[in-house]
Design an enzyme around this catalytic site. Structure first.
Site, PDB file in Angstrom:
ATOM      1  N   ASP A  28      14.706  63.448   5.545  1.00  3.81           N
ATOM      2  CA  ASP A  28      15.499  63.001   6.692  1.00  3.81           C
ATOM      3  C   ASP A  28      14.660  63.168   7.959  1.00  3.81           C
ATOM      4  O   ASP A  28      13.976  64.179   8.152  1.00  3.81           O
ATOM      5  CB  ASP A  28      16.791  63.818   6.792  1.00  3.81           C
ATOM      6  CG  ASP A  28      17.819  63.162   7.693  1.00  3.81           C
ATOM      7  OD1 ASP A  28      18.875  62.737   7.173  1.00  3.81           O
ATOM      8  OD2 ASP A  28      17.571  63.073   8.920  1.00  3.81           O
ATOM      9  N   ASN A  87      28.482  61.588   3.322  1.00  3.42           N
ATOM     10  CA  ASN A  87      29.366  61.276   4.440  1.00  3.42           C
ATOM     11  C   ASN A  87      29.923  59.876   4.223  1.00  3.42           C
ATOM     12  O   ASN A  87      29.173  58.930   3.968  1.00  3.42           O
ATOM     13  CB  ASN A  87      28.592  61.336   5.764  1.00  3.42           C
ATOM     14  CG  ASN A  87      28.082  62.739   6.054  1.00  3.42           C
ATOM     15  OD1 ASN A  87      28.725  63.724   5.738  1.00  3.42           O
ATOM     16  ND2 ASN A  87      26.901  62.830   6.643  1.00  3.42           N
ATOM     17  N   VAL A  96      24.732  55.532   8.590  1.00  2.23           N
ATOM     18  CA  VAL A  96      23.986  54.429   7.975  1.00  2.23           C
ATOM     19  C   VAL A  96      24.807  53.879   6.801  1.00  2.23           C
ATOM     20  O   VAL A  96      25.080  54.613   5.837  1.00  2.23           O
ATOM     21  CB  VAL A  96      22.596  54.905   7.478  1.00  2.23           C
ATOM     22  CG1 VAL A  96      21.851  53.756   6.810  1.00  2.23           C
ATOM     23  CG2 VAL A  96      21.772  55.468   8.641  1.00  2.23           C
ATOM     24  N   HIS A 100      24.008  57.218   0.543  1.00  2.00           N
ATOM     25  CA  HIS A 100      22.925  58.198   0.408  1.00  2.00           C
ATOM     26  C   HIS A 100      23.534  59.571   0.210  1.00  2.00           C
ATOM     27  O   HIS A 100      24.593  59.883   0.750  1.00  2.00           O
ATOM     28  CB  HIS A 100      22.000  58.191   1.625  1.00  2.00           C
ATOM     29  CG  HIS A 100      22.722  58.255   2.932  1.00  2.00           C
ATOM     30  ND1 HIS A 100      23.362  57.158   3.477  1.00  2.00           N
ATOM     31  CD2 HIS A 100      22.932  59.267   3.804  1.00  2.00           C
ATOM     32  CE1 HIS A 100      23.917  57.488   4.619  1.00  2.00           C
ATOM     33  NE2 HIS A 100      23.679  58.769   4.846  1.00  2.00           N
ATOM     34  N   ILE A 101      22.824  60.384  -0.552  1.00  2.00           N
ATOM     35  CA  ILE A 101      23.212  61.785  -0.735  1.00  2.00           C
ATOM     36  C   ILE A 101      22.232  62.626   0.070  1.00  2.00           C
ATOM     37  O   ILE A 101      21.013  62.512  -0.097  1.00  2.00           O
ATOM     38  CB  ILE A 101      23.155  62.195  -2.220  1.00  2.00           C
ATOM     39  CG1 ILE A 101      24.089  61.312  -3.064  1.00  2.00           C
ATOM     40  CG2 ILE A 101      23.520  63.670  -2.374  1.00  2.00           C
ATOM     41  CD1 ILE A 101      24.036  61.619  -4.556  1.00  2.00           C
ATOM     42  N   HIS A 102      22.767  63.492   0.928  1.00  2.00           N
ATOM     43  CA  HIS A 102      21.929  64.461   1.626  1.00  2.00           C
ATOM     44  C   HIS A 102      21.704  65.645   0.693  1.00  2.00           C
ATOM     45  O   HIS A 102      22.653  66.167   0.095  1.00  2.00           O
ATOM     46  CB  HIS A 102      22.640  65.001   2.875  1.00  2.00           C
ATOM     47  CG  HIS A 102      22.928  63.984   3.925  1.00  2.00           C
ATOM     48  ND1 HIS A 102      22.168  63.857   5.071  1.00  2.00           N
ATOM     49  CD2 HIS A 102      23.902  63.041   4.031  1.00  2.00           C
ATOM     50  CE1 HIS A 102      22.665  62.891   5.828  1.00  2.00           C
ATOM     51  NE2 HIS A 102      23.726  62.384   5.228  1.00  2.00           N
TER      52      HIS A 102
END
Ligand code: AMP
Length: 114
Positions: A28, A87, A96, A100-102
């Site tokens: 990130d 999120n 965005v 996506h996985i943080h």
């Protein structure tokens, strides 16, 4: 086209840790922990709330990739650990619109999250 599609297409740079036919993993740009990675499917699924039954395999692949990368970085142990976050939507903090996985790690993470 989202910023993540541009990273997948190598139109903009990123610090890429892993790539396969179904996903890409990169750091990130604004890390919220010492380790902050994004695990992104190559298929444009805008958000998990819009995933389809046909996306089941790729969704599973994202989690298994998170586990594999965390193991590679030494985070998948009893003394370390990591958190995965998705999120979804405005109140969920999504910025965005490309799923996506943080993956957050490297410090003690608080609970409940903010
Ligand atoms: P979210 O708020 O869940 O949609 O997360 C979007 C994430 O993308 C944020 O943590 C941003 O810091 C990150 N981000 C935005 N642009 C880039 C970029 N060019 N390279 C890497 N990460 C990015």
């Amino acid at each position: 086209m989202t910023i993540f599609q541009k990273i997948i297409d190598r139109e903009i740079p990123a610090d890429i840790l892993h790539e396969d036919e179904r996903c890409i993993v990169f750091r990130d740009i604004s890390p919220q922990a010492p380790v902050h990675l994004l695990i992104v499917p190559k298929k444009l699924i805008p958000r998990v709330g819009e995933a389809l039954p046909e996306d089941e395999a790729v969704l599973g692949h994202l989690l298994l990739t998170a586990a594999a990368v965390s193991t590679r970085l030494g985070l998948n142990s009893s003394t370390e650990g990591f958190r995965l976050v998705i999120n979804n939507g405005r109140a969920g903090g999504e910025a965005v619109p490309h799923l996506h996985i943080h993956l957050l790690a490297g410090r003690q993470l608080g609970w409940p999250p903010g």
